[in-house]
Design an enzyme around this catalytic site. Structure first.
Site, PDB file in Angstrom:
ATOM      1  N   TYR A  44     -12.523  18.997 -16.693  1.00 10.87           N
ATOM      2  CA  TYR A  44     -13.147  17.674 -16.742  1.00 10.87           C
ATOM      3  C   TYR A  44     -14.276  17.619 -15.720  1.00 10.87           C
ATOM      4  O   TYR A  44     -14.078  17.905 -14.540  1.00 10.87           O
ATOM      5  CB  TYR A  44     -12.077  16.600 -16.492  1.00 10.87           C
ATOM      6  CG  TYR A  44     -12.675  15.250 -16.205  1.00 10.87           C
ATOM      7  CD1 TYR A  44     -13.525  14.641 -17.113  1.00 10.87           C
ATOM      8  CD2 TYR A  44     -12.411  14.598 -15.008  1.00 10.87           C
ATOM      9  CE1 TYR A  44     -14.097  13.415 -16.833  1.00 10.87           C
ATOM     10  CE2 TYR A  44     -12.973  13.367 -14.727  1.00 10.87           C
ATOM     11  CZ  TYR A  44     -13.827  12.790 -15.644  1.00 10.87           C
ATOM     12  OH  TYR A  44     -14.400  11.583 -15.352  1.00 10.87           O
ATOM     13  N   ASP A  87      -3.538  19.738 -14.660  1.00 13.80           N
ATOM     14  CA  ASP A  87      -3.987  18.436 -15.161  1.00 13.80           C
ATOM     15  C   ASP A  87      -3.468  18.327 -16.596  1.00 13.80           C
ATOM     16  O   ASP A  87      -3.946  19.007 -17.510  1.00 13.80           O
ATOM     17  CB  ASP A  87      -5.521  18.354 -15.111  1.00 13.80           C
ATOM     18  CG  ASP A  87      -6.030  16.971 -15.528  1.00 13.80           C
ATOM     19  OD1 ASP A  87      -5.346  16.304 -16.325  1.00 13.80           O
ATOM     20  OD2 ASP A  87      -7.124  16.569 -15.076  1.00 13.80           O
ATOM     21  N   ARG A 126       0.846  -1.211   0.000  1.00 12.86           N
ATOM     22  CA  ARG A 126       0.000   0.000   0.000  1.00 12.86           C
ATOM     23  C   ARG A 126       0.874   1.252   0.000  1.00 12.86           C
ATOM     24  O   ARG A 126       0.423   2.342  -0.376  1.00 12.86           O
ATOM     25  CB  ARG A 126      -0.974  -0.032   1.199  1.00 12.86           C
ATOM     26  CG  ARG A 126      -1.847   1.172   1.313  1.00 12.86           C
ATOM     27  CD  ARG A 126      -3.243   0.924   1.866  1.00 12.86           C
ATOM     28  NE  ARG A 126      -3.315   0.059   3.021  1.00 12.86           N
ATOM     29  CZ  ARG A 126      -2.923   0.369   4.256  1.00 12.86           C
ATOM     30  NH1 ARG A 126      -2.393   1.546   4.492  1.00 12.86           N
ATOM     31  NH2 ARG A 126      -3.057  -0.490   5.236  1.00 12.86           N
ATOM     32  N   LYS A 130      -5.796   7.477 -19.809  1.00 14.10           N
ATOM     33  CA  LYS A 130      -5.970   8.043 -21.155  1.00 14.10           C
ATOM     34  C   LYS A 130      -4.728   7.774 -22.001  1.00 14.10           C
ATOM     35  O   LYS A 130      -4.380   6.639 -22.220  1.00 14.10           O
ATOM     36  CB  LYS A 130      -6.314   9.530 -21.058  1.00 14.10           C
ATOM     37  CG  LYS A 130      -7.327   9.869 -19.973  1.00 14.10           C
ATOM     38  CD  LYS A 130      -8.676   9.205 -20.179  1.00 14.10           C
ATOM     39  CE  LYS A 130      -9.635   9.618 -19.073  1.00 14.10           C
ATOM     40  NZ  LYS A 130     -10.806   8.783 -18.975  1.00 14.10           N
TER      41      LYS A 130
END
Ligand SMILES: Cc1ncc(COP(=O)(O)O)c(C=O)c1O
Length: 384
Positions: free
Chosen positions: A105, A178, A52, A203
């Protein structure tokens, strides 16, 4: 052997140019271990305790993405682009004022609207392409973060990263970009002054529509970066090792795919400009686009693979065109090898600010002529 400095394109193609230390294989192995052996003296030989927090397969993709975004930066992979974006917001403190691009977005805007208030953040949307408006919106001593998406979904508005960073830094405000749509192939925001970069690696970075992942990068390993890393570790916002492995494999062809998508997108935008069935073609590569000059300065090697078209016959006409395409696939998301078309206003629902006559196109790597012919036929056949 003597190391030679090579371009980011070569680093990407060769996955950092490193063979697997155990097998000598040119493709890395996937490290599935969730935990690491502790020595009698209490130490962990490679400083890894539990997956983790760290995993060698995440680190491969992280080192490659950091090398593509610029020298001296650090990268942390996340389970998705949204996990990456929200890690940045959730590392802020209650009461912090946050400025966010007006056009961005939808998922980030929706998360901010639903959860930022309960987190205690004071979120304000502003037009980051208008420097006067931005300067007026900054509250010295209270504004802690400026969040910019450029080119921004789905109108592809362009923000001048260097100009907004100069304004923000003068008031002690951190700038996060971003960079999902531009990718480090076309824009490296750290070189323009950004402090943080966020990606939906789902993406272009992965590029094959088969991995959900995200990333945050920092120009400096400062206490805020440590908070973001701590958030990832403690919230468990990590990808699986297989996703991280697929991501590093996808990045090997990143430059080829992005350049191909840019060339086709420009050809399609140029072909569709002035089409009688359209009122507007939104693409930063067109000289008519309001952000073209900044994009020409800020982006190198292309203007991206994303564009939008607005139909003269309104929403119904947009739906008809959507159903008339055959080569383009009707699906959400972007940045994959296959070209996609989407009616964003329908997808986003009644609160969407996106015009109902707009179709968003994500250009893939198919033959450009097939894509142009598909759109030409659909525009001819579809009647509002
Ligand atoms: C620009 C941008 N940022 C962030 C995200 C969120 O990424 P993910 O879907 O990987 O959570 C998306 C997803 O479409 C996006 O387009």
């Amino acid at each position: 052997m003597e190391q030679r400095s090579v371009s980011p394109e070569t680093l990407a193609a060769q996955g950092m140019g490193e063979a697997d230390p155990v097998s000598g294989g040119l493709a890395p192995v996937i490290s599935l271990a969730t935990n690491y052996e502790r020595q009698p003296d209490g130490s962990y030989p490679q400083d890894r305790v539990y997956t983790r927090a760290d995993n060698p397969t995440y680190e491969l993709a992280e080192r490659l993405l950091a090398a593509l975004e610029g020298t001296g930066c650090a990268c942390a992979l996340f389970a998705s682009g949204m996990a990456a974006a929200t890690a940045v917001f959730q590392s802020l403190l209650p009461g912090d004022h946050v400025l966010v691009s007006r056009v961005l977005y939808w998922g980030v805007r929706k998360w901010l609207a639903e959860f930022a208030l309960t987190w205690g953040l004071d979120v304000e949307f502003t037009d980051t392409s208008d420097l006067g408006a931005l300067a007026a919106a900054i509250r010295p001593g209270r504004t802690r973060l400026l969040w910019v998406e450029t080119p921004a979904n789905p109108m592809w508005e362009v923000t001048d990263i260097a100009a907004v960073s100069a304004l923000a830094h003068a008031a002690g405000v951190r700038v996060a970009v971003d960079n999902t749509v531009a990718t480090p192939v076309l824009t490296r925001p750290f070189e323009h002054g950004a402090d943080l970069i966020v990606h939906s690696a789902t993406k272009y970075l992965n590029g094959h529509s088969d991995v959900l992942a995200g990333a945050v990068l920092t120009a400096r390993r400062d206490p805020f970066w440590e908070r973001i890393r701590s958030w990832r570790r403690n919230a468990g916002a990590v990808p699986g090792p297989f996703e991280a492995w697929l991501l590093q494999r996808g990045m090997r062809t990143l430059f080829l795919r992005v350049h191909r998508a840019c060339d086709s997108a420009l050809a399609i935008a140029t072909e569709l400009s002035g089409h009688p069935a359209l009122t507007e073609v939104l693409y930063p590569g067109l000289p008519s686009h309001p952000g073209h000059q900044i994009a020409a300065r800020q982006m190198s090697g292309g203007f991206g693979g994303m564009l939008s078209i607005r139909l003269a016959g309104g929403a119904e006409h947009a739906s008809a065109v959507l159903n008339a395409v055959r080569v383009f696939k009707q699906a959400t998301s972007l940045g994959g090898v296959e070209s996609l078309v989407e009616h964003r206003a329908v997808m986003e629902g009644p609160s969407s600010p996106v015009p109902a006559d707009l179709l968003r196109l994500s250009i893939g790597i198919e033959a450009t002529g097939d894509l142009i012919a598909d759109l030409d036929t659909a525009l001819r056949e579809a009647t509002p």
